[in-house]
Design an enzyme around this catalytic site. Structure first.
Site, PDB file in Angstrom:
ATOM      1  N   SER A  80      37.576  41.031  37.058  1.00 29.56           N
ATOM      2  CA  SER A  80      37.932  40.783  35.901  1.00 29.56           C
ATOM      3  C   SER A  80      37.601  39.361  35.397  1.00 29.56           C
ATOM      4  O   SER A  80      37.812  38.869  34.363  1.00 29.56           O
ATOM      5  CB  SER A  80      39.498  41.005  35.696  1.00 29.56           C
ATOM      6  OG  SER A  80      40.255  40.123  36.532  1.00 29.56           O
ATOM      7  N   LYS A 150      43.587  34.808  36.314  1.00 31.33           N
ATOM      8  CA  LYS A 150      43.124  34.675  34.886  1.00 31.33           C
ATOM      9  C   LYS A 150      43.064  33.457  34.519  1.00 31.33           C
ATOM     10  O   LYS A 150      43.167  32.260  35.005  1.00 31.33           O
ATOM     11  CB  LYS A 150      44.119  35.491  33.951  1.00 31.33           C
ATOM     12  CG  LYS A 150      44.538  36.807  34.289  1.00 31.33           C
ATOM     13  CD  LYS A 150      43.351  37.977  34.185  1.00 31.33           C
ATOM     14  CE  LYS A 150      43.805  39.309  34.648  1.00 31.33           C
ATOM     15  NZ  LYS A 150      42.569  40.358  34.736  1.00 31.33           N
TER      16      LYS A 150
END
Length: 296
Positions: A80, A150
């Site tokens: 990701s 993230k």
């Protein structure tokens, strides 16, 4: 001459006196010598194997303290964050600055605990005893904790949005994400969103591999509406430490430093000042009117 090494400061060697007898410096018990003539400094050194357990304990305590208060290693479990981070990379996370009140900033790559419901579909991992111990003291990334990594896109007080075929916009400023977004990805065509006002004390996060990241966009139905509490943030990832051929720092991209991104927050003090000035002006006008009436 006294048997053994000299004590903390230099001592002259014994010399015979005029009577032919040895000087007094060699008598038993002087300079910290033991009765048998051997001082502790000059005695037989302790065996390395006897010292080893103590050294191991000290090393483990230091490793635990470093993991708890300074830095901790984390393993990247997914794609990701490509191409910034690859699956299997080990990153070092700064855990020190949050202790001094530092909060996540726009553009930083952060590790945070699952806010609840983000990793429900992740299969459970059952490490062995050795893996659990090494991860506990920080010598091995934890495979049991539910943590995510993230990039922070917006912080508390920001308004963030992204329309189809458009860029991510923060406080009215479009972000240029070409330097870190995965090649071929769009900023948000797979999941447009906003505008969203990020609550104070929370952050809006997105993966660099937008089309392969279940980030804030996909959890807006959960408490927090997709945002993450600052209290859940473990720290900022500062460097890729492993493998060696991928060693790199993780700086904040320049687009997050563009002028005007903080315009909404910069305008707040001015608005507060204006609101405070209005009552003063009205009071002065009223007082001037009273004085004028008296003079008439």
């Amino acid at each position: 001459m006294a048997v053994g090494a000299r004590s903390g400061h230099e001592e002259p060697e014994d010399r015979p006196d005029h009577s032919g007898t040895a000087g007094a410096t060699g008598h038993a018990g002087s300079d910290g010598d033991t009765p048998d003539g051997r001082g502790r400094p000059g005695g037989k050194p302790r065996s390395f194997w006897k010292e080893l357990p103590l050294l191991i304990v000290i090393a483990l305590v230091l490793a635990l303290l470093i993991k708890t208060f300074l830095v901790q290693a984390f393993s990247i479990p997914s794609d990701s964050m490509q191409n910034t981070l690859q699956r299997g990379d080990r990153v070092l996370v700064d855990k020190l600055t949050p202790w001094f009140g530092s909060e996540p900033g726009r553009g930083e790559v952060v590790v945070f605990h699952d806010p609840g419901g983000w990793l429900d579909e992740t299969p459970e991992v059952h490490p062995n005893v050795v893996q659990k111990f090494l991860s506990f003291i920080g010598l091995m990334p934890s495979v049991e904790e539910k943590d995510l990594i993230k990039r922070v896109i917006a912080i508390g007080g920001d308004t963030v949005e992204c329309k189809e075929n458009g860029p991510v916009v923060v406080n009215g400023k479009a972000l240029d994400e070409q330097s870190f977004i995965f090649p071929g990805n769009t900023p948000c065509n797979d999941a447009p969103f906003g505008p969203i006002k990020v609550p104070e004390g929370r952050i809006w996060v997105m993966g660099d591999h937008r089309q392969d990241s279940r980030d804030s966009r996909y959890h807006q139905e959960l408490p927090g509406n997709g945002t993450v509490s600052n209290d859940e943030v473990v720290g900022r990832a500062i460097v890729v430490a492993w493998p060696i051929n991928r060693w790199a720092t993780l700086p904040v991209p320049k687009t997050f430093d563009q002028p005007g991104l903080n315009a909404a927050m910069a305008a707040a003090p001015g608005a507060i000042g204006l609101a405070g000035a209005i009552p003063i002006v009205l009071w002065r006008r009223r007082r001037a009117g009273l004085v004028s009436g008296r003079q008439q």
